[in-house]
Enzyme design. Structure first.
Site, PDB file in Angstrom:
ATOM      1  N   CYS A 105     -14.439 -14.143  -0.881  1.00  0.00           N
ATOM      2  CA  CYS A 105     -15.225 -15.364  -1.018  1.00  0.00           C
ATOM      3  C   CYS A 105     -16.692 -14.970  -0.901  1.00  0.00           C
ATOM      4  CB  CYS A 105     -14.936 -16.428   0.030  1.00  0.00           C
ATOM      5  SG  CYS A 105     -13.231 -16.972   0.051  1.00  0.00           S
ATOM      6  N   ARG A 133     -16.427 -11.271  -5.525  1.00  0.00           N
ATOM      7  CA  ARG A 133     -15.817 -11.462  -4.205  1.00  0.00           C
ATOM      8  C   ARG A 133     -14.634 -12.416  -4.234  1.00  0.00           C
ATOM      9  NH1 ARG A 133     -19.176  -9.603  -0.245  1.00  0.00           N
ATOM     10  NH2 ARG A 133     -18.022 -10.785   1.292  1.00  0.00           N
ATOM     11  N   TRP A 185     -11.716 -16.820  -2.887  1.00  0.00           N
ATOM     12  CA  TRP A 185     -10.495 -16.030  -3.022  1.00  0.00           C
ATOM     13  C   TRP A 185      -9.525 -16.659  -2.026  1.00  0.00           C
ATOM     14  CZ3 TRP A 185      -7.238 -12.886  -0.074  1.00  0.00           C
ATOM     15  CH2 TRP A 185      -6.353 -12.086  -0.811  1.00  0.00           C
ATOM     16  N   GLY A 207     -14.038 -16.186   5.107  1.00  0.00           N
ATOM     17  CA  GLY A 207     -13.356 -15.608   6.270  1.00  0.00           C
ATOM     18  C   GLY A 207     -12.066 -16.347   6.545  1.00  0.00           C
ATOM     19  N   GLU A 240      -3.931   7.228  -7.828  1.00  0.00           N
ATOM     20  CA  GLU A 240      -5.092   6.452  -8.227  1.00  0.00           C
ATOM     21  C   GLU A 240      -4.908   5.901  -9.657  1.00  0.00           C
ATOM     22  OE1 GLU A 240      -7.402   4.991  -6.968  1.00  0.00           O
ATOM     23  OE2 GLU A 240      -8.947   4.745  -8.492  1.00  0.00           O
ATOM     24  N   LYS A 280      -4.969   1.997 -10.693  1.00  0.00           N
ATOM     25  CA  LYS A 280      -5.896   1.500 -11.718  1.00  0.00           C
ATOM     26  C   LYS A 280      -5.133   0.730 -12.771  1.00  0.00           C
ATOM     27  CE  LYS A 280      -8.694   1.894 -10.306  1.00  0.00           C
ATOM     28  NZ  LYS A 280      -9.464   2.162  -9.146  1.00  0.00           N
ATOM     29  N   GLU A 310      -3.553  -2.650 -11.420  1.00  0.00           N
ATOM     30  CA  GLU A 310      -4.432  -3.748 -11.008  1.00  0.00           C
ATOM     31  C   GLU A 310      -5.122  -4.428 -12.184  1.00  0.00           C
ATOM     32  OE1 GLU A 310      -7.905  -3.023  -8.494  1.00  0.00           O
ATOM     33  OE2 GLU A 310      -8.056  -1.010  -9.284  1.00  0.00           O
ATOM     34  N   HIS A 316      14.610  12.460  -6.368  1.00  0.00           N
ATOM     35  CA  HIS A 316      15.259  11.995  -5.128  1.00  0.00           C
ATOM     36  C   HIS A 316      15.489  10.492  -5.135  1.00  0.00           C
ATOM     37  CE1 HIS A 316      15.111  15.964  -3.397  1.00  0.00           C
ATOM     38  NE2 HIS A 316      13.845  16.057  -3.773  1.00  0.00           N
ATOM     39  N   LYS A 349     -13.298  -7.991  -5.214  1.00  0.00           N
ATOM     40  CA  LYS A 349     -13.896  -6.675  -5.052  1.00  0.00           C
ATOM     41  C   LYS A 349     -14.004  -6.265  -3.588  1.00  0.00           C
ATOM     42  CE  LYS A 349     -16.179  -3.062  -6.584  1.00  0.00           C
ATOM     43  NZ  LYS A 349     -15.304  -2.049  -7.184  1.00  0.00           N
TER      44      LYS A 349
HETATM   45  O1  M6R Z   1     -14.710  -1.348  -0.593  1.00  0.00           O
HETATM   46  P1  M6R Z   1     -13.543  -0.464  -0.251  1.00  0.00           P
HETATM   47  O2  M6R Z   1     -13.669   0.887  -0.867  1.00  0.00           O
HETATM   48  O3  M6R Z   1     -13.280  -0.382   1.215  1.00  0.00           O
HETATM   49  O4  M6R Z   1     -12.302  -1.187  -0.899  1.00  0.00           O
HETATM   50  C1  M6R Z   1     -11.015  -0.711  -0.702  1.00  0.00           C
HETATM   51  C2  M6R Z   1     -10.064  -1.260  -1.734  1.00  0.00           C
HETATM   52  O5  M6R Z   1      -9.990  -2.651  -1.649  1.00  0.00           O
HETATM   53  C3  M6R Z   1     -10.498  -0.873  -3.160  1.00  0.00           C
HETATM   54  O6  M6R Z   1     -10.654   0.495  -3.281  1.00  0.00           O
HETATM   55  C4  M6R Z   1      -9.463  -1.369  -4.180  1.00  0.00           C
HETATM   56  O7  M6R Z   1      -8.278  -0.689  -4.012  1.00  0.00           O
HETATM   57  C5  M6R Z   1     -10.013  -1.188  -5.597  1.00  0.00           C
HETATM   58  N1  M6R Z   1     -10.174  -2.464  -6.213  1.00  0.00           N
HETATM   59  C6  M6R Z   1      -9.140  -0.400  -6.472  1.00  0.00           C
HETATM   60  O8  M6R Z   1      -9.707  -0.250  -7.734  1.00  0.00           O
END
Ligand code: M6R
Length: 600
Positions: free
Chosen positions: A2, A27, A73, A100, A477, A481, A484, A500, A595
């Site tokens: 948010c 956000r 959010w 929050g 990773e 990517k 998401e 396994h 984000k």
């Molecule tokens: O701001 P941060 O690096 O602490 O955020 C952690 C995760 O929320 C962030 O890396 C998230 O996994 C990404 N959106 C992935 O692309």
């Protein structure tokens, strides 16, 4: 999560609030709203969906010099117009936006608000109803606000307006980020300086459990005992053009393309006048004093931590554990005698990581934050900070921050190793230069990755990324990517682990993206590819020059084998980007995500 904004001054506030919210949309973007106050009272405009929808809903004829805004959010209550902020008290005298989670909202409701009919399903509404309750009992608004704050458990960044006083915005913060921006004849409130860079670059940081009385010409910070706190403002060193998309269709693509420049900027920022890599000597001492390092992070930053462990262990020979922050706090392992905690976080605001930092500080342990955002909560609260110098990352999918994290971790490992008179396998400045050049080659090969995305991922329901050693971490990773932003079910696996159990999921045509950048496991990862091909998989091998074999789908330029994650991640970023594009997904703002994850 948010984002909140506020403006009080002599200009019309609507456009300033809307522009601010557009910058904070990263956000959260489930719903958005603004409330403005003028001589006709408070007017609220809110909509489910994006800021663009809210913009349509705002009456251009309404003029008001004071206002607050919110982009949501959802945590408590589905994304809907009713649950979107701002929320109002029963009589509609008070109007509030909140970022929050109020953990005890249900208890407060039962204890104080049994006779109040709630309009939304949110935890937030409790706050605004309590302010009204205490004001009705005879308290001044400031006191009613303060009394309410003392009852709240959880996290909040709040901005409140009172219909009977259009000259004040009441603001408070605990755990969630919030800044007050200063101008001439106006003042603003924002979750992030980026939002209000349009009107000011002077900001005052707020600490937890502080409240602020914001007026046009005056800002007064107080603690919850009502004592006034004096704090100097700082200048936000952000370039407004850094947060624009320019000619790019998406921030994600722009940020992928920025990676070579980020590498060069990192080298520059961590070099001394003789061209040697240098970091704060207190950080080197902290590393050398530690008998074990605990890396704490989430998501992409966690994946960077896994690679960072390899850098630190192989170069500096200090044992490292890497932990997911949301687990660590509740399930703490037995700690060594002299631990050093390294928090990796692009935003520096991730609540899961912060709760660990708070705990380990209480235990008296030392901490270092590696972050992209100077002045962020994790940076302020840790003993030391190393910055990423990646420039603002706006796309929800992290790209340039990941490679910047790896580069900074490599520098940390290298400088520490040298301070311990250990032999470092390369000249890191040179090697990072080679990495930057290799990234440029990949940047110019976008058509290949677009084709791979089309060929392998346009119709599939799932996809696997496999690798061995350090390639496995890049696979994790890659899978994150892809899932998401394209919503394809994707998993990263250690090549040898598939058999396994997970190999049962391989069917005719299942795409398996295999990374082969490590000489010592080159043959074994190829053996794992054969195993999945024998079960019908459609393999896409991305190898490194020198290790490539016939039928590899793409060959990345050669870099030092310890640094390959900096390069091999670029193809998986681009493949994910094009897969999402082909599926018509909202690349920069994928569903259900935000984000900056500021709730635990
Ligand atoms: O701001 P941060 O690096 O602490 O955020 C952690 C995760 O929320 C962030 O890396 C998230 O996994 C990404 N959106 C992935 O692309």
């Amino acid at each position: 999560m948010c984002g909140i904004v506020g403006y009080i001054g002599y200009n019309d506030s609507k456009e300033i609030l809307l522009k601010g919210l557009e910058k904070l949309e990263y956000r959260g973007y489930d719903s958005a709203g603004i409330a403005v106050i003028n001589n006709d009272g408070v007017q609220i405009f809110k909509e489910k969906g994006r800021i663009a929808d809210l913009r349509e809903a705002v009456d251009p004829k309404v003029e008001a010099q004071t206002g607050i805004g919110h982009t949501r959010w959802a945590t408590h209550g589905v994304p809907s117009r009713t649950n979107s902020h701002p929320h109002q008290s029963a009589s509609e005298r008070f109007t509030l936006v909140h970022n929050g989670v109020i953990e005890n909202y249900d208890i407060l409701k039962r204890e104080y608000l049994q006779n109040v009919e709630m309009k939304s399903e949110t935890d937030t509404e409790v706050i605004v109803q309590l302010v009204e309750l205490f004001a009705n009992e005879g308290l001044q608004v400031e006191d009613a606000f303060r009394k309410t704050l003392t009852l709240l458990h959880g996290s909040y960044a709040l901005a409140l307006i009172d219909e009977q006083d259009k000259e004040t915005i009441y603001v408070a913060k605990n755990k969630s980020p919030l800044l007050v921006g200063l101008g001439f004849g106006f003042n603003v409130v924002a979750s992030d300086a980026m939002a209000m860079l349009q009107v000011t670059d002077k900001y005052v940081e707020l600490m937890d459990k502080e409240m602020v009385i914001v007026k046009k010409e005056e800002v007064t910070i107080k603690n919850l005992d009502g004592e006034v706190i004096n704090r100097e403002p700082y200048t936000a060193e952000l370039d407004a053009s850094d947060i624009e998309k320019g000619t790019y269709p998406h921030y994600m693509l722009k940020e992928i393309d920025e990676q070579p420049a980020v590498m060069r900027k990192i080298i520059q920022n961590y070099q001394d006048e003789n061209g040697e890599l240098e970091i704060d000597s207190d950080i080197v001492t902290a590393m050398n004093d530690a008998d074990r390092i605990y890396i704490i992070a989430a998501g992409t930053s966690y994946h960077a931590g896994l690679v960072g462990k390899q850098f630190i262990e192989r170069m500096a020979q200090i044992p490292v554990e890497v932990h997911i922050s949301s687990e660590f706090g509740y399930n703490m392992p037995l700690l060594s005698k002299k631990p050093l905690f390294i928090f990796i976080s692009q935003s520096g605001e991730t609540a899961d990581s912060r709760q660990v930092l708070v705990q380990v500080k209480e235990m008296g342990h030392k901490s270092l934050t590696i972050t992209n955002v100077p002045g962020s909560t994790l940076s302020r609260e840790a003993d030391h900070t190393m910055l990423l110098y990646a420039g603002p990352e706006i796309a929800v999918a992290s790209t340039k921050a990941y490679t910047a994290q790896l580069a900074v971790l490599a520098i940390l490992a290298e400088v520490t190793a040298k301070s311990r008179a250990m032999e470092v396998p390369f000249n890191l400045v040179q090697e990072l230069g080679i990495v930057a050049n290799a990234m440029e080659v990949l940047r110019d090969s976008k058509e290949d990755f677009e084709m791979i995305a089309h060929e392998y991922l346009s119709t599939t329901r799932n996809c696997f990324f496999i690798g061995r050693g350090i390639d496995f971490y890049v696979g994790l990773e890659g899978a994150l990517k892809l899932k998401e932003i394209s919503y394809i079910q994707a998993e990263g696996f250690a090549g040898g682990e598939l058999k396994h159990g997970t190999i049962a999921l391989i069917e005719e045509g299942t795409p398996v993206i295999a990374l082969a950048t490590q000489k010592f496991v080159n043959l074994s990862i190829r053996g794992n590819v054969k195993e999945v091909v024998a079960r019908g998989a459609n393999p896409c091998i991305i190898s490194m020059d020198g290790l490539n074999m016939e039928d590899d789908r793409f060959v990345i330029p050669e870099v030092h084998e310890l640094l390959t994650p900096l390069i091999s991640v670029v193809p998986v970023q681009l493949i994910s980007y094009y897969a999402a594009l082909h599926r018509d997904c909202d690349v920069d703002k994928p569903r259900n995500l935000a984000k900056s994850v500021t709730v635990e």
